[in-house]
Design a protein around this motif. Structure first.
Motif, PDB file in Angstrom:
ATOM      1  N   VAL A  11      23.304  35.086  37.741  1.00 29.98           N
ATOM      2  CA  VAL A  11      22.323  34.223  37.090  1.00 29.98           C
ATOM      3  C   VAL A  11      21.850  34.961  35.838  1.00 29.98           C
ATOM      4  O   VAL A  11      20.879  35.716  35.889  1.00 29.98           O
ATOM      5  CB  VAL A  11      21.130  33.926  38.036  1.00 29.98           C
ATOM      6  N   PRO A  12      22.531  34.751  34.705  1.00 29.65           N
ATOM      7  CA  PRO A  12      22.193  35.520  33.498  1.00 29.65           C
ATOM      8  C   PRO A  12      20.746  35.337  33.050  1.00 29.65           C
ATOM      9  O   PRO A  12      20.101  36.284  32.634  1.00 29.65           O
ATOM     10  CB  PRO A  12      23.149  34.981  32.439  1.00 29.65           C
ATOM     11  N   ARG A  13      20.264  34.112  33.144  1.00 37.08           N
ATOM     12  CA  ARG A  13      18.881  33.820  32.744  1.00 37.08           C
ATOM     13  C   ARG A  13      18.230  33.009  33.860  1.00 37.08           C
ATOM     14  O   ARG A  13      18.345  31.779  33.890  1.00 37.08           O
ATOM     15  CB  ARG A  13      18.860  33.049  31.431  1.00 37.08           C
ATOM     16  N   PHE A  45      31.775  33.657  31.288  1.00 39.16           N
ATOM     17  CA  PHE A  45      30.435  34.195  31.058  1.00 39.16           C
ATOM     18  C   PHE A  45      30.071  34.227  29.584  1.00 39.16           C
ATOM     19  O   PHE A  45      28.912  34.040  29.225  1.00 39.16           O
ATOM     20  CB  PHE A  45      30.278  35.582  31.682  1.00 39.16           C
ATOM     21  N   ARG A  46      31.040  34.457  28.715  1.00 42.25           N
ATOM     22  CA  ARG A  46      30.747  34.459  27.283  1.00 42.25           C
ATOM     23  C   ARG A  46      30.231  33.099  26.839  1.00 42.25           C
ATOM     24  O   ARG A  46      29.402  33.002  25.946  1.00 42.25           O
ATOM     25  CB  ARG A  46      31.990  34.856  26.488  1.00 42.25           C
ATOM     26  N   VAL A  47      30.736  32.036  27.460  1.00 41.85           N
ATOM     27  CA  VAL A  47      30.267  30.688  27.145  1.00 41.85           C
ATOM     28  C   VAL A  47      28.852  30.486  27.682  1.00 41.85           C
ATOM     29  O   VAL A  47      27.988  29.924  27.008  1.00 41.85           O
ATOM     30  CB  VAL A  47      31.231  29.629  27.731  1.00 41.85           C
ATOM     31  N   LEU A  48      28.600  30.941  28.902  1.00 44.03           N
ATOM     32  CA  LEU A  48      27.297  30.746  29.538  1.00 44.03           C
ATOM     33  C   LEU A  48      26.214  31.588  28.868  1.00 44.03           C
ATOM     34  O   LEU A  48      25.111  31.112  28.602  1.00 44.03           O
ATOM     35  CB  LEU A  48      27.382  31.085  31.027  1.00 44.03           C
ATOM     36  N   ASP A  49      26.518  32.862  28.609  1.00 42.91           N
ATOM     37  CA  ASP A  49      25.544  33.758  27.986  1.00 42.91           C
ATOM     38  C   ASP A  49      26.281  34.890  27.288  1.00 42.91           C
ATOM     39  O   ASP A  49      26.648  35.880  27.926  1.00 42.91           O
ATOM     40  CB  ASP A  49      24.584  34.315  29.032  1.00 42.91           C
ATOM     41  N   PRO A  50      26.496  34.770  25.991  1.00 44.34           N
ATOM     42  CA  PRO A  50      27.269  35.788  25.271  1.00 44.34           C
ATOM     43  C   PRO A  50      26.590  37.160  25.221  1.00 44.34           C
ATOM     44  O   PRO A  50      27.242  38.156  24.930  1.00 44.34           O
ATOM     45  CB  PRO A  50      27.426  35.209  23.862  1.00 44.34           C
ATOM     46  N   LEU A  51      25.297  37.237  25.535  1.00 44.20           N
ATOM     47  CA  LEU A  51      24.582  38.517  25.493  1.00 44.20           C
ATOM     48  C   LEU A  51      24.541  39.243  26.836  1.00 44.20           C
ATOM     49  O   LEU A  51      24.053  40.367  26.917  1.00 44.20           O
ATOM     50  CB  LEU A  51      23.146  38.292  24.992  1.00 44.20           C
ATOM     51  N   LEU A  52      25.068  38.622  27.872  1.00 45.62           N
ATOM     52  CA  LEU A  52      25.050  39.220  29.207  1.00 45.62           C
ATOM     53  C   LEU A  52      25.897  40.489  29.237  1.00 45.62           C
ATOM     54  O   LEU A  52      27.025  40.515  28.749  1.00 45.62           O
ATOM     55  CB  LEU A  52      25.580  38.220  30.239  1.00 45.62           C
ATOM     56  N   ASP A  53      25.349  41.547  29.831  1.00 46.90           N
ATOM     57  CA  ASP A  53      26.065  42.812  29.988  1.00 46.90           C
ATOM     58  C   ASP A  53      26.958  42.707  31.230  1.00 46.90           C
ATOM     59  O   ASP A  53      26.510  42.966  32.352  1.00 46.90           O
ATOM     60  CB  ASP A  53      25.073  43.957  30.114  1.00 46.90           C
ATOM     61  N   LEU A  54      28.208  42.331  31.034  1.00 46.92           N
ATOM     62  CA  LEU A  54      29.120  42.125  32.158  1.00 46.92           C
ATOM     63  C   LEU A  54      29.487  43.427  32.856  1.00 46.92           C
ATOM     64  O   LEU A  54      29.787  43.421  34.046  1.00 46.92           O
ATOM     65  CB  LEU A  54      30.369  41.379  31.699  1.00 46.92           C
ATOM     66  N   ASP A  55      29.446  44.533  32.143  1.00 46.76           N
ATOM     67  CA  ASP A  55      29.701  45.820  32.798  1.00 46.76           C
ATOM     68  C   ASP A  55      28.620  46.104  33.828  1.00 46.76           C
ATOM     69  O   ASP A  55      28.900  46.613  34.918  1.00 46.76           O
ATOM     70  CB  ASP A  55      29.784  46.948  31.772  1.00 46.76           C
ATOM     71  N   GLN A  56      27.388  45.735  33.523  1.00 49.98           N
ATOM     72  CA  GLN A  56      26.291  45.924  34.473  1.00 49.98           C
ATOM     73  C   GLN A  56      26.470  45.021  35.697  1.00 49.98           C
ATOM     74  O   GLN A  56      26.198  45.432  36.823  1.00 49.98           O
ATOM     75  CB  GLN A  56      24.955  45.642  33.797  1.00 49.98           C
ATOM     76  N   VAL A  57      26.947  43.801  35.485  1.00 50.08           N
ATOM     77  CA  VAL A  57      27.226  42.889  36.599  1.00 50.08           C
ATOM     78  C   VAL A  57      28.309  43.497  37.494  1.00 50.08           C
ATOM     79  O   VAL A  57      28.172  43.512  38.724  1.00 50.08           O
ATOM     80  CB  VAL A  57      27.646  41.498  36.085  1.00 50.08           C
ATOM     81  N   CYS A  58      29.355  44.022  36.898  1.00 43.57           N
ATOM     82  CA  CYS A  58      30.428  44.643  37.678  1.00 43.57           C
ATOM     83  C   CYS A  58      29.929  45.882  38.427  1.00 43.57           C
ATOM     84  O   CYS A  58      30.355  46.126  39.566  1.00 43.57           O
ATOM     85  CB  CYS A  58      31.610  44.989  36.781  1.00 43.57           C
ATOM     86  N   GLU A  59      29.023  46.643  37.829  1.00 39.20           N
ATOM     87  CA  GLU A  59      28.430  47.790  38.523  1.00 39.20           C
ATOM     88  C   GLU A  59      27.643  47.332  39.751  1.00 39.20           C
ATOM     89  O   GLU A  59      27.707  47.968  40.813  1.00 39.20           O
ATOM     90  CB  GLU A  59      27.522  48.571  37.586  1.00 39.20           C
ATOM     91  N   ALA A  60      26.905  46.233  39.621  1.00 43.35           N
ATOM     92  CA  ALA A  60      26.144  45.695  40.757  1.00 43.35           C
ATOM     93  C   ALA A  60      27.092  45.246  41.863  1.00 43.35           C
ATOM     94  O   ALA A  60      26.824  45.458  43.049  1.00 43.35           O
ATOM     95  CB  ALA A  60      25.254  44.540  40.301  1.00 43.35           C
ATOM     96  N   LEU A  61      28.223  44.647  41.487  1.00 40.95           N
ATOM     97  CA  LEU A  61      29.204  44.213  42.476  1.00 40.95           C
ATOM     98  C   LEU A  61      29.887  45.410  43.141  1.00 40.95           C
ATOM     99  O   LEU A  61      30.207  45.362  44.333  1.00 40.95           O
ATOM    100  CB  LEU A  61      30.219  43.271  41.834  1.00 40.95           C
TER     101      LEU A  61
END
Length: 123
Positions: A11-13, A45-61
């Motif tokens: 949930v980016p935002r 995800f780039r479409v949903l929120d281009p500013l989301l830190d996807l590396d951080q999401v992958c770290e959480a996973l």
């Protein structure tokens, strides 16, 4: 064997309540099975929120993987029993990575069911 699972949502935002499914955690007590499968589609995800830190999401996973597997990546939570670890992972959070509601089913192969659920619910 009966099992329970939760879908992990990114949930980016949270204020917009938009999310994409990124993983599935499955617990089957009778098989002593707790595991997660996940996939992050960076283009979606780039479409949903281009500013989301996807590396951080992958770290959480990766942290979720550690909790499921009971290894060092999961910190203190990983030292609990599989049922307690599933309880920790299914608890609601107000972070970017959130579990959905708990669902259940019956299977003779929890690992294969987890793969099926990932394909159906995450893509």
């Amino acid at each position: 064997m009966s099992y329970q699972y939760v879908v992990l949502r990114c949930v980016p935002r949270p204020d917009r309540e938009e999310f994409l499914n990124v993983g599935v955690v499955l617990h089957c007590q009778s098989a002593d099975f707790l595991d997660v499968r996940w996939h992050v589609d960076r283009d979606r995800f780039r479409v949903l929120d281009p500013l989301l830190d996807l590396d951080q999401v992958c770290e959480a996973l990766t942290f979720v993987e550690g909790v499921c597997r009971g290894d060092d990546r999961g910190g203190a939570a990983a030292r609990q029993s599989p049922g307690q670890r599933f309880g920790f992972l299914k608890a609601p959070r107000s972070t970017v990575l959130q579990p959905g509601p708990v669902h259940g089913g019956v299977t003779d192969d929890p690992a294969r069911q987890l793969e099926r659920l990932l394909e159906q619910l995450v893509g």
